[in-house]
Scaffold this active site. Structure first.
Site, PDB file in Angstrom:
ATOM      1  N   HIS A 128      18.664  96.332 -23.517  1.00 26.73           N
ATOM      2  CA  HIS A 128      19.739  96.004 -24.475  1.00 26.73           C
ATOM      3  C   HIS A 128      20.318  94.611 -24.217  1.00 26.73           C
ATOM      4  CE1 HIS A 128      20.585 100.595 -24.796  1.00 26.73           C
ATOM      5  NE2 HIS A 128      20.125 100.198 -25.970  1.00 26.73           N
ATOM      6  N   CYS A 136      27.467 101.486 -20.561  1.00 25.08           N
ATOM      7  CA  CYS A 136      26.928 102.594 -21.371  1.00 25.08           C
ATOM      8  C   CYS A 136      27.640 103.922 -21.155  1.00 25.08           C
ATOM      9  CB  CYS A 136      25.447 102.806 -21.141  1.00 25.08           C
ATOM     10  SG  CYS A 136      24.761 102.069 -19.735  1.00 25.08           S
TER      11      CYS A 136
HETATM   12  C1  CIR Z   1      17.905 105.089 -23.149  1.00 33.31           C
HETATM   13  O1  CIR Z   1      16.814 104.605 -22.907  1.00 33.31           O
HETATM   14  O2  CIR Z   1      18.370 105.151 -24.272  1.00 33.31           O
HETATM   15  C2  CIR Z   1      18.699 105.642 -21.981  1.00 33.31           C
HETATM   16  N1  CIR Z   1      17.801 106.215 -21.030  1.00 33.31           N
HETATM   17  C3  CIR Z   1      19.549 104.578 -21.339  1.00 33.31           C
HETATM   18  C4  CIR Z   1      20.595 104.037 -22.261  1.00 33.31           C
HETATM   19  C5  CIR Z   1      21.474 103.053 -21.601  1.00 33.31           C
HETATM   20  N2  CIR Z   1      22.454 102.584 -22.495  1.00 33.31           N
HETATM   21  C6  CIR Z   1      23.013 101.394 -22.443  1.00 33.31           C
HETATM   22  O3  CIR Z   1      22.666 100.574 -21.620  1.00 33.31           O
HETATM   23  N3  CIR Z   1      23.907 101.087 -23.362  1.00 33.31           N
END
Ligand code: CIR
Length: 254
Positions: free
Chosen positions: A160, A247
Site C-alpha cells: 500500500h 491498518c
Molecule cells: C491484506 O493483504 O489485505 C492483509 N493481509 C494486510 C492488510 C494491511 N493493511 C494495511 O496496511 N492497511
C-alpha cells in the site's frame, strides 16, 4: 477528541491475504497480545478505543483501515481490492454511520484505505494491486465539493501507499524512497527510513506522538534526531500478515 475504531484479531488470521510476503505461521495469541498493546498505547495517548468483536471467518478483519477513509465531513466506505475482504466493510459502515455521513465506492472500482494518505486538503491514493483509477475518480467526485484534491501516486514493491509513506508531523513524511518517489508529494518535507528497515515507513501519528514498531530501531533513531516523539509498540506478529500500524485502527475525530 479522537476515537479509534479497532477490531479484535480473527482466529483465522493465518488465512490472511499475502502479496509481497511468504506465508509463515502466525501465532494468533501473540498477535492478539500485540494488538492489545497497540490499543493500550492509543488509550495512553488519550484516544478512546472502540473495539469491535472478532470476525472468526474474516481473516484480515483486524486491519480495519482498509475498509474506510474518515474525513471531517464524511466517511467513504472502500471497496477493498482483495475480493475476500469486501465483507469486512459492512459492520464498519454500521459503526461509522453513527459518526459521519457515508459515501460508498461503487463496483467495479477497487481501493483499500491503506492506499489513501491525506495531507490537509490533498488526498493521495496509491496505484497498487489493490487500488485503481476508477476509485480515484469516484473519490474525486465525492470530495471535490468539500475542497479536497485527490491525486494518484505511483507505488511499487509494497502492498500500500502507507507501507511506503506516512505523516509524522504536519507536512513531514517518513518515506521508503525505493517504494514511492518523495518528490511526488509536491515538495512536502520528508525523512527517509533507514535503508535496512524497508517496512519502517508505516507509522501512526496521533497529535505530537508517532506510534512506531519496535522492529525498526534505526528509523526510530532518525525520527528522534529530528525531534519526533516515538511511542514504540511490538507488531512483528501482525506484520507476518502484511499488516502494520495504521491498518489496525480507523481514527475518527469527534
Ligand atoms: C491484506 O493483504 O489485505 C492483509 N493481509 C494486510 C492488510 C494491511 N493493511 C494495511 O496496511 N492497511
Amino acid at each position: 477528541m479522537n476515537i479509534a475504531i479497532t477490531r479484535q484479531v480473527s482466529r483465522s488470521l493465518n488465512d490472511c491475504e499475502l502479496t509481497f510476503l511468504e506465508r509463515q505461521p502466525i501465532n494468533v495469541a501473540r498477535a492478539r497480545g500485540q494488538h492489545a498493546q497497540y490499543e493500550a498505547a492509543l488509550k495512553e495517548l488519550g484516544i478512546a478505543v472502540l473495539t469491535l468483536p472478532e470476525e472468526p471467518d474474516l481473516p484480515d478483519s483486524v486491519f480495519v483501515e482498509d475498509t474506510a477513509v474518515v474525513l471531517d465531513e464524511c466517511a467513504i466506505i472502500m471497496r477493498p481490492g482483495a475480493a475476500p475482504r469486501r465483507q469486512e466493510t459492512k459492520s464498519i459502515a454500521e459503526i461509522l454511520a453513527g459518526f459521519r455521513e457515508l459515501r460508498h465506492i461503487q463496483a467495479p472500482a477497487r481501493v483499500d484505505g491503506g492506499d489513501v494518505l491525506r495531507l490537509g486538503k490533498r488526498i493521495y491514493v496509491g496505484l497498487t494491486q489493490r487500488s485503481d483509477t476508477n476509485a480515484i475518480e469516484q473519490m474525486q467526485d465525492m470530495v471535490a465539493p468539500l475542497g479536497y484534491a485527490v491525486e494518484p501516486i505511483r507505488v511499487s514493491g509494497c502492498l500500500h501507499l502507507k507501507s511506503a509513506a506516512t505523516e509524522i508531523a504536519p507536512d513531514l513524511l517518513v518515506v521508503n524512497p525505493t517504494w514511492v518517489d518523495p518528490a511526488a508529494f509536491h515538495g512536502v518535507k520528508f525523512l527517509a527510513i533507514d535503508p535496512s528497515e524497508a517496512h519502517a515507513a508505516n507509522t501512526l501519528r496521533l497529535g505530537d506522538s508517532v506510534l512506531c514498531s519496535g522492529a525498526f530501531p534505526r528509523t526510530i533513531e532518525r525520527l528522534s534526531r529530528a525531534g519526533i516523539h516515538s511511542v514504540i509498540v511490538e507488531a512483528d506478529e501482525l506484520a507476518k500478515a502484511e499488516g502494520a500500524l495504521t491498518c489496525c485502527s480507523l481514527i475518527v475525530s469527534i
